[in-house]
Motif scaffolding. Structure first.
Motif, PDB file in Angstrom:
ATOM      1  N   LEU A 210       0.796  -1.222   0.000  1.00 35.84           N
ATOM      2  CA  LEU A 210       0.000   0.000   0.000  1.00 35.84           C
ATOM      3  C   LEU A 210       0.833   1.278   0.000  1.00 35.84           C
ATOM      4  O   LEU A 210       0.339   2.355   0.332  1.00 35.84           O
ATOM      5  N   CYS A 211       2.103   1.153  -0.376  1.00 38.46           N
ATOM      6  CA  CYS A 211       3.022   2.303  -0.424  1.00 38.46           C
ATOM      7  C   CYS A 211       3.115   3.025   0.918  1.00 38.46           C
ATOM      8  O   CYS A 211       3.186   4.257   0.980  1.00 38.46           O
ATOM      9  N   PHE A 212       3.124   2.250   2.000  1.00 41.38           N
ATOM     10  CA  PHE A 212       3.485   2.846   3.290  1.00 41.38           C
ATOM     11  C   PHE A 212       4.900   3.393   3.190  1.00 41.38           C
ATOM     12  O   PHE A 212       5.789   2.774   2.604  1.00 41.38           O
ATOM     13  N   GLU A 213       5.128   4.560   3.759  1.00 43.67           N
ATOM     14  CA  GLU A 213       6.465   5.150   3.771  1.00 43.67           C
ATOM     15  C   GLU A 213       7.286   4.495   4.873  1.00 43.67           C
ATOM     16  O   GLU A 213       6.885   4.517   6.048  1.00 43.67           O
ATOM     17  N   PHE A 219       0.137   5.450   7.876  1.00 47.51           N
ATOM     18  CA  PHE A 219      -1.155   5.800   7.300  1.00 47.51           C
ATOM     19  C   PHE A 219      -1.142   7.132   6.546  1.00 47.51           C
ATOM     20  O   PHE A 219      -2.202   7.686   6.250  1.00 47.51           O
ATOM     21  N   VAL A 220       0.039   7.646   6.254  1.00 47.86           N
ATOM     22  CA  VAL A 220       0.177   8.820   5.383  1.00 47.86           C
ATOM     23  C   VAL A 220       0.843   8.338   4.092  1.00 47.86           C
ATOM     24  O   VAL A 220       1.962   7.824   4.133  1.00 47.86           O
ATOM     25  N   HIS A 221       0.162   8.499   2.957  1.00 47.80           N
ATOM     26  CA  HIS A 221       0.614   7.907   1.702  1.00 47.80           C
ATOM     27  C   HIS A 221       0.852   8.988   0.652  1.00 47.80           C
ATOM     28  O   HIS A 221       0.027   9.885   0.480  1.00 47.80           O
ATOM     29  N   HIS A 222       1.956   8.874  -0.074  1.00 47.19           N
ATOM     30  CA  HIS A 222       2.292   9.822  -1.128  1.00 47.19           C
ATOM     31  C   HIS A 222       2.060   9.258  -2.524  1.00 47.19           C
ATOM     32  O   HIS A 222       2.137   9.996  -3.507  1.00 47.19           O
ATOM     33  N   GLU A 223       1.797   7.955  -2.637  1.00 45.56           N
ATOM     34  CA  GLU A 223       1.438   7.334  -3.912  1.00 45.56           C
ATOM     35  C   GLU A 223       0.616   6.085  -3.625  1.00 45.56           C
ATOM     36  O   GLU A 223       0.515   5.634  -2.484  1.00 45.56           O
TER      37      GLU A 223
END
Length: 369
Positions: A210-213, A219-223
């Motif tokens: 889920l493109c976790f940083e 729970f903040v995603h940039h893509e």
């Protein structure tokens, strides 16, 4: 007569032991020790630096396409004769599949047609090894070097197969495998990406989750990515299966050799049997396929086998003839005669690892009679 399925897996190693360990320890989801163990052992077996376990082979293709930044305006050269998954991943990324026909002898993509399909928009060649023999890789490696293209290697059916002594799945910038129950090793569902690039490996790991940083707030995603994770339960199966892979390869080749001998009479009736070997590889017989002389003959023999409770499957249907792609306006007026013949007249017999010797003898005798 009991039914003989087209595929039956073989689960007679440490599968139950390792699954029990997962249950007793509570590690059943996508975190757990068998995930890393399976990734490490499988990537080392193939000869790649990094393995990224995912939920299935199609998921691996989605990730591979996006990890290489293939998207709108890009073209990917691939065979028309394959399962729909590679083309689906290209199309859903907004890119265009550019198709080539099949080699009539090996049934793989015809590598002599690739260079004429390369344009300024070509981003990658998607190699799909088909049914037991590998694609001739040397010409493709030369083209990707000449035109600075990427290789996506779909080795979903090629566990343990080699090309000139080097493992299939070790040639791609990114390679993918499937562990569906009809493959040489299975995790039920499941897949794997392999690469020698740490940057690509990190990107694939991010996309499957889920493109976790990794270092950012949760729970903040940039893509956008996917939840394409493999479970520890699946990986436990994979570790147990991998322990037996060399023996599985021997058994698959024994099944293939028995069919080659027992069904040799079909050649006199116009059937094409699989090629047993090429200059660069011996067939690993993911499946044992037959090409009937006509579509009517194929339908008749499948009906005869079905009447005798013997499972069969048709060959893949060509991408340029898929209704879903025709509705999108793709592949208009394109014809690939070799692939079309394979798709129309081809089918395969029961050839899973669980096939018993007496069952195979029964199949051969029914075809003879």
């Amino acid at each position: 007569m009991h039914p003989i399925p087209v595929n039956a897996p073989l689960l007679n190693g440490n599968e139950l032991k390792y699954l029990t360990e997962c249950i007793e320890t509570g590690w059943i989801s996508s975190e757990g020790p068998f995930i890393n163990k399976f990734e490490d052992q499988f990537s080392k077996y193939i000869g790649s630096s990094y393995g990224i376990a995912v939920s299935n082979g199609s998921a691996a293709l989605d990730i591979a396409i996006k990890a290489l930044n293939i998207g709108p305006g890009d073209e990917v050269i691939m065979p028309t004769f394959t399962i729909i998954s590679p083309a689906q991943s290209v199309v859903t990324a907004g890119a265009l599949p550019v198709l080539v026909d099949s080699d009539p002898i090996t049934w793989n993509m015809d590598v002599t047609q690739i260079e004429s399909k390369i344009t300024t928009r070509t981003k990658a060649i998607l190699v799909v090894h088909i049914y037991g023999l590998p694609v001739d890789m040397d010409p493709i490696l030369a083209l990707t070097k000449k035109y600075k293209l990427k290789i996506i290697e779909d080795a979903a059916e090629m566990h343990g197969q080699t090309y000139k002594g080097k493992m299939c799945g070790s040639f791609g910038d990114i390679s993918i495998f499937s562990f569906y129950p009809n493959k040489h090793i299975t995790t039920g569902e499941g897949g794997m990406l392999l690469t020698n690039s740490q940057e690509l490996a990190d990107r694939c790991k991010k996309l499957r989750n889920l493109c976790f940083e990794p270092d950012g707030p949760r729970f903040v995603h940039h893509e956008l990515g996917w939840n394409y994770r493999m479970t520890n339960l699946q990986a436990a199966l994979g570790v147990a299966q991998l322990e037996q892979l060399e023996g599985f390869i021997v058994k698959k080749r024994e099944i293939g050799a028995s069919y080659q001998q027992g069904l040799s009479f079909l050649r006199e009736k116009g059937y094409q049997l699989p090629l047993a070997k090429t200059d660069f590889s011996k067939n690993i017989y993911w499946i044992f396929g037959l090409i009937a002389p006509t579509l009517a003959e194929k339908e008749n023999i499948i009906a005869h086998l079905t009447k005798n409770k013997i499972g069969t499957r048709p060959f893949f249907w060509c991408m340029h003839e898929q209704p879903v792609f025709q509705k999108m306006g793709l592949f208009k007026n394109e014809n690939y005669p070799v692939a079309e013949r394979l798709a129309r007249n081809g089918f395969y017999l029961p050839s899973g690892l669980g096939l018993k010797e007496d069952e195979q003898t029964q199949i051969i005798n029914i075809l003879k009679n």
